[in-house]
Design an enzyme around this catalytic site. Structure first.
Site, PDB file in Angstrom:
ATOM      1  N   SER A  80     -75.328  20.704 -24.282  1.00 37.17           N
ATOM      2  CA  SER A  80     -76.667  20.844 -23.720  1.00 37.17           C
ATOM      3  C   SER A  80     -77.726  21.176 -24.772  1.00 37.17           C
ATOM      4  O   SER A  80     -77.951  20.401 -25.677  1.00 37.17           O
ATOM      5  CB  SER A  80     -76.627  21.890 -22.604  1.00 37.17           C
ATOM      6  OG  SER A  80     -77.854  21.944 -21.944  1.00 37.17           O
ATOM      7  N   HIS A  81     -78.308  22.347 -24.654  1.00 38.27           N
ATOM      8  CA  HIS A  81     -79.430  22.731 -25.516  1.00 38.27           C
ATOM      9  C   HIS A  81     -78.976  23.443 -26.776  1.00 38.27           C
ATOM     10  O   HIS A  81     -79.805  23.862 -27.571  1.00 38.27           O
ATOM     11  CB  HIS A  81     -80.358  23.642 -24.721  1.00 38.27           C
ATOM     12  CG  HIS A  81     -79.590  24.738 -24.043  1.00 38.27           C
ATOM     13  ND1 HIS A  81     -78.820  24.499 -22.928  1.00 38.27           N
ATOM     14  CD2 HIS A  81     -79.417  26.031 -24.355  1.00 38.27           C
ATOM     15  CE1 HIS A  81     -78.224  25.625 -22.572  1.00 38.27           C
ATOM     16  NE2 HIS A  81     -78.562  26.564 -23.413  1.00 38.27           N
ATOM     17  N   ARG A 130     -79.372  38.263 -20.796  1.00 40.93           N
ATOM     18  CA  ARG A 130     -80.603  37.769 -20.177  1.00 40.93           C
ATOM     19  C   ARG A 130     -81.101  38.830 -19.208  1.00 40.93           C
ATOM     20  O   ARG A 130     -80.349  39.319 -18.371  1.00 40.93           O
ATOM     21  CB  ARG A 130     -80.337  36.476 -19.415  1.00 40.93           C
ATOM     22  CG  ARG A 130     -79.683  35.377 -20.255  1.00 40.93           C
ATOM     23  CD  ARG A 130     -79.869  34.019 -19.595  1.00 40.93           C
ATOM     24  NE  ARG A 130     -79.013  32.996 -20.166  1.00 40.93           N
ATOM     25  CZ  ARG A 130     -79.189  32.416 -21.356  1.00 40.93           C
ATOM     26  NH1 ARG A 130     -80.191  32.781 -22.143  1.00 40.93           N
ATOM     27  NH2 ARG A 130     -78.350  31.477 -21.783  1.00 40.93           N
ATOM     28  N   ASP A 162     -80.951  17.218 -19.143  1.00 41.07           N
ATOM     29  CA  ASP A 162     -81.008  17.747 -17.774  1.00 41.07           C
ATOM     30  C   ASP A 162     -82.060  18.836 -17.587  1.00 41.07           C
ATOM     31  O   ASP A 162     -82.376  19.192 -16.461  1.00 41.07           O
ATOM     32  CB  ASP A 162     -79.617  18.215 -17.289  1.00 41.07           C
ATOM     33  CG  ASP A 162     -78.997  19.264 -18.176  1.00 41.07           C
ATOM     34  OD1 ASP A 162     -79.610  19.631 -19.194  1.00 41.07           O
ATOM     35  OD2 ASP A 162     -77.880  19.719 -17.842  1.00 41.07           O
ATOM     36  N   ARG A 163     -82.604  19.353 -18.676  1.00 40.57           N
ATOM     37  CA  ARG A 163     -83.635  20.393 -18.528  1.00 40.57           C
ATOM     38  C   ARG A 163     -85.031  19.797 -18.667  1.00 40.57           C
ATOM     39  O   ARG A 163     -85.202  18.723 -19.242  1.00 40.57           O
ATOM     40  CB  ARG A 163     -83.473  21.464 -19.607  1.00 40.57           C
ATOM     41  CG  ARG A 163     -82.226  22.246 -19.442  1.00 40.57           C
ATOM     42  CD  ARG A 163     -82.177  23.385 -20.421  1.00 40.57           C
ATOM     43  NE  ARG A 163     -81.032  24.216 -20.097  1.00 40.57           N
ATOM     44  CZ  ARG A 163     -80.853  25.450 -20.503  1.00 40.57           C
ATOM     45  NH1 ARG A 163     -81.750  26.010 -21.290  1.00 40.57           N
ATOM     46  NH2 ARG A 163     -79.796  26.144 -20.145  1.00 40.57           N
ATOM     47  N   ASP A 211     -84.025  18.601 -22.897  1.00 40.49           N
ATOM     48  CA  ASP A 211     -83.089  19.235 -23.834  1.00 40.49           C
ATOM     49  C   ASP A 211     -82.081  18.242 -24.403  1.00 40.49           C
ATOM     50  O   ASP A 211     -82.199  17.030 -24.212  1.00 40.49           O
ATOM     51  CB  ASP A 211     -82.370  20.401 -23.155  1.00 40.49           C
ATOM     52  CG  ASP A 211     -81.375  19.919 -22.113  1.00 40.49           C
ATOM     53  OD1 ASP A 211     -81.621  18.854 -21.516  1.00 40.49           O
ATOM     54  OD2 ASP A 211     -80.357  20.598 -21.905  1.00 40.49           O
ATOM     55  N   ASP A 235     -79.094  17.172 -23.672  1.00 40.24           N
ATOM     56  CA  ASP A 235     -78.428  16.181 -22.815  1.00 40.24           C
ATOM     57  C   ASP A 235     -79.296  15.698 -21.663  1.00 40.24           C
ATOM     58  O   ASP A 235     -78.811  15.010 -20.762  1.00 40.24           O
ATOM     59  CB  ASP A 235     -77.105  16.741 -22.277  1.00 40.24           C
ATOM     60  CG  ASP A 235     -77.302  17.973 -21.419  1.00 40.24           C
ATOM     61  OD1 ASP A 235     -78.302  18.683 -21.619  1.00 40.24           O
ATOM     62  OD2 ASP A 235     -76.457  18.227 -20.541  1.00 40.24           O
ATOM     63  N   LYS A 262     -78.852  18.737 -12.744  1.00 36.43           N
ATOM     64  CA  LYS A 262     -80.293  18.859 -12.870  1.00 36.43           C
ATOM     65  C   LYS A 262     -80.780  17.696 -13.718  1.00 36.43           C
ATOM     66  O   LYS A 262     -79.991  17.066 -14.417  1.00 36.43           O
ATOM     67  CB  LYS A 262     -80.680  20.204 -13.460  1.00 36.43           C
ATOM     68  CG  LYS A 262     -80.027  20.562 -14.776  1.00 36.43           C
ATOM     69  CD  LYS A 262     -80.401  21.985 -15.131  1.00 36.43           C
ATOM     70  CE  LYS A 262     -79.718  22.441 -16.390  1.00 36.43           C
ATOM     71  NZ  LYS A 262     -78.593  23.336 -16.106  1.00 36.43           N
TER      72      LYS A 262
END
Ligand code: G1P
Ligand code: ZN
Length: 543
Positions: free
Chosen positions: A113-114, A496, A281-282, A277, A279, A376
């Site tokens: 991903s990111h 987080r 999806d964001r 991002d 991949d 997403k």
């Protein structure tokens, strides 16, 4: 070509996290590491002989090598056909779309991903089921269990395949179809949104800038935004996917997408800015000198959904992850539709969508999507915003302020502390939990604690229980603080802290979120003994 059975010893650390197995590239490159995990997937899913699989990734370093290995293992494990994205490329939402369109048994997506890529960066692999969504926990747990016991894997010995041109090839008994990674996805987008209205908007002087961050969305954004919708060439920046994402951190937030942020906050800022991002999806949505919080974005999309042809018939319901602000809940209440609160991670939305309970879902972490796929979807969110902008003819900022005026503002921020020693992060969480009995009723400045809990979720469709999903401290006025440890990092721990307060007064809607949340931020730091336990003065990333 003969099938070889290779002896191996199990690894103990192949436990999938929030979104698949993510490790350093060097770990995946170590002998048998990737192969063991892929075999664990194949053993667990036990696809009937001759099944079809989708395969592709975000183009990061080691993508090509991994694809070749997986193809050789897929044929040895009895798959009949693999649909692989040209050049090994498929964005996560496009892979989901392809799985659904061609009703395949499932798909393997290669992505972290990111997370940064390159030889010293991260790599990842995740399995998606026939609905196009991430494998549910019972499958990922079974894959993990299998990975700890397997003693061999199967593959065939064959030369690497040429994957840079579309076409159909055979590998052993298996057919390998190299597909255009963009076409099916672009067609799906055209079926959902009013492309004519967006084309008219872009033809009328409205300017946009899309930051692809040298990641997978570049080819998708160029085809859809520039070629099909007529945005001028160059509207997509950093549009060529690179194995190391150009050395950047392909995460579309205010910190890492700084090139786009500088353009959108500069003198000649375009009307609309967006980024995606690694991949695809964001999404991050920006107006001119204006940031749209992802939680607000979900709520605004829900409130304006009827403007998009694919959603004009209405929404069945919406879902958001627990740490996401309750802005969407307010829209759902007004629309008279249910709003579900799930744990973090897209896999929890799948059951709700499959059962027809929700149409839109979102997370505070720049993830928004709908039942058109089971992931997403970054570009989908961008197109939804463009559709809304085209129909309403207002600037981004105005749309957000009008939304707040109507529903009130859920003032929201997330503070990330990355790269903490795991022991310190775990101890901090334990320290918070230890206070849970004593906290309710206590007053901190203007806030009084109403409840504390460790969020757990019972899936309303299959009854499965997920525990330990984040520590919540709720206050009497509806404000809250949530603490969670990331499940996607590969180094140390990421803490987080999610902060949320409700502001009904439009006169105060222009206030900076950090200022409006200052007291809650102090309370969060105090209750968790943050500085003492982590030595950190400031978050690594503020959203
Ligand atoms: C993060 C986000 C989460 C998202 C996931 C995959 O997970 O917080 O919302 O679903 O990435 O993109 P985390 O690192 O917090 O476990
Ligand atoms: Zn992603």
């Amino acid at each position: 070509m003969s099938i070889k059975t290779i002896a191996t010893t199990p690894f103990t650390d192949q436990k999938p996290g929030t979104s698949g197995l993510r490790k350093k590239v060097t770990v995946f490159q170590s002998a048998h590491y990737l192969e063991n995990f892929v075999q664990a997937i194949f053993d667990t899913i036990s696809a009937p002989a001759g099944s079809t699989l989708v395969l592709g990734g975000d183009g990061r370093y080691y993508n090509r090598e991994a694809i070749q290995i997986i193809l050789k293992m897929a044929t040895a494990n009895g798959f009949g056909k693999v649909l692989v994205g040209q050049g090994g490329i498929l964005s996560t939402p496009a892979a989901s779309a392809v799985i659904r369109k061609y009703s395949t048994y499932g798909g393997i997506i290669l992505s972290a991903s990111h997370n940064p890529g390159g030889p010293d960066g991260d790599f990842g692999i995740k399995y998606n089921t026939a609905n196009g969504g991430p494998a549910p926990e019972k499958i990922t747990e079974a894959i993990y269990a299998r990975s700890k016991t397997l003693t061999s894997y199967k593959l065939i010995e064959a030369p690497d395949m040429a994957l840079d041109q579309p076409g159909s090839f055979t590998l052993g008994e298996m057919q390998v179809e190299v597909i255009d990674p963009v076409a099916d996805y672009a067609e799906l987008m055209e079926s959902l949104f009013d492309f004519a209205a967006i084309r008219a908007l872009l033809g009328g002087g409205f300017r946009l800038c899309f930051g692809a961050m040298h990641a997978v969305t570049g080819p998708y954004a160029r085809e859809i935004l520039e070629r099909r919708l007529g945005a001028p060439n160059g509207s997509v920046i950093n549009g060529v996917p690179l194995p190391d994402f150009g050395g950047g951190h392909p995460d579309p937030n205010l910190t890492y997408a700084h090139e786009l942020v500088e353009i959108m906050y500069g003198a000649e800022a375009p009307d609309f800015g967006a980024a995606s991002d690694g991949d695809g999806d964001r999404n991050m949505i920006l107006g001119r000198k204006f940031f749209v919080n992802p939680s607000d974005s979900l709520a605004i999309i829900a409130a304006n959904a009827a403007l998009a042809p694919g959603y004009a018939a209405g929404l069945a319901g919406v879902a958001r992850s627990m740490p996401t602000s309750a802005a969407a809940d307010r829209v759902a209440a007004k629309l008279g539709i249910p709003c579900y609160e799930t744990p973090t991670g897209w896999k929890f939305f799948g059951n709700l969508m499959d059962a027809g309970k929700v149409t839109l879902c979102g997370e505070e972490s720049f993830g928004t999507g709908s039942s058109h796929v089971r992931e997403k979807d970054g570009l989908w969110a961008v197109l939804f915003w463009l559709n809304i902008l085209a129909k309403r003819g207002l600037p981004v900022e105005e749309i957000v302020y009008r939304h707040w005026a109507e529903y009130g503002r859920n003032v929201y921020s997330r503070h990330d502390y990355e790269g903490l020693p795991s022991d310190a992060a775990n101890a901090l969480m334990a320290h918070l939990k230890a206070q849970f009995e004593a906290l309710p009723g206590q007053r901190f400045g203007s806030y009084q604690v109403k409840f504390c809990d460790d969020f757990s979720y019972t899936d309303p469709i299959d009854g499965s229980l997920s525990t330990g999903q984040g520590l919540r401290i709720g206050f009497e006025d509806g404000s809250r603080i949530v603490f969670r440890l990331s499940g996607t990092g590969t180094e140390g721990a990421t803490l987080r802290i999610y902060l949320e307060a409700f502001e009904p007064d439009p006169a105060k809607h222009g206030e900076d979120a950090q200022q409006a949340l200052a007291e809650l931020i102090l309370i969060a730091n105090e209750l968790s003994e943050l500085k003492l336990r982590t030595g950190r003065e400031q978050p690594t990333v503020i959203t």
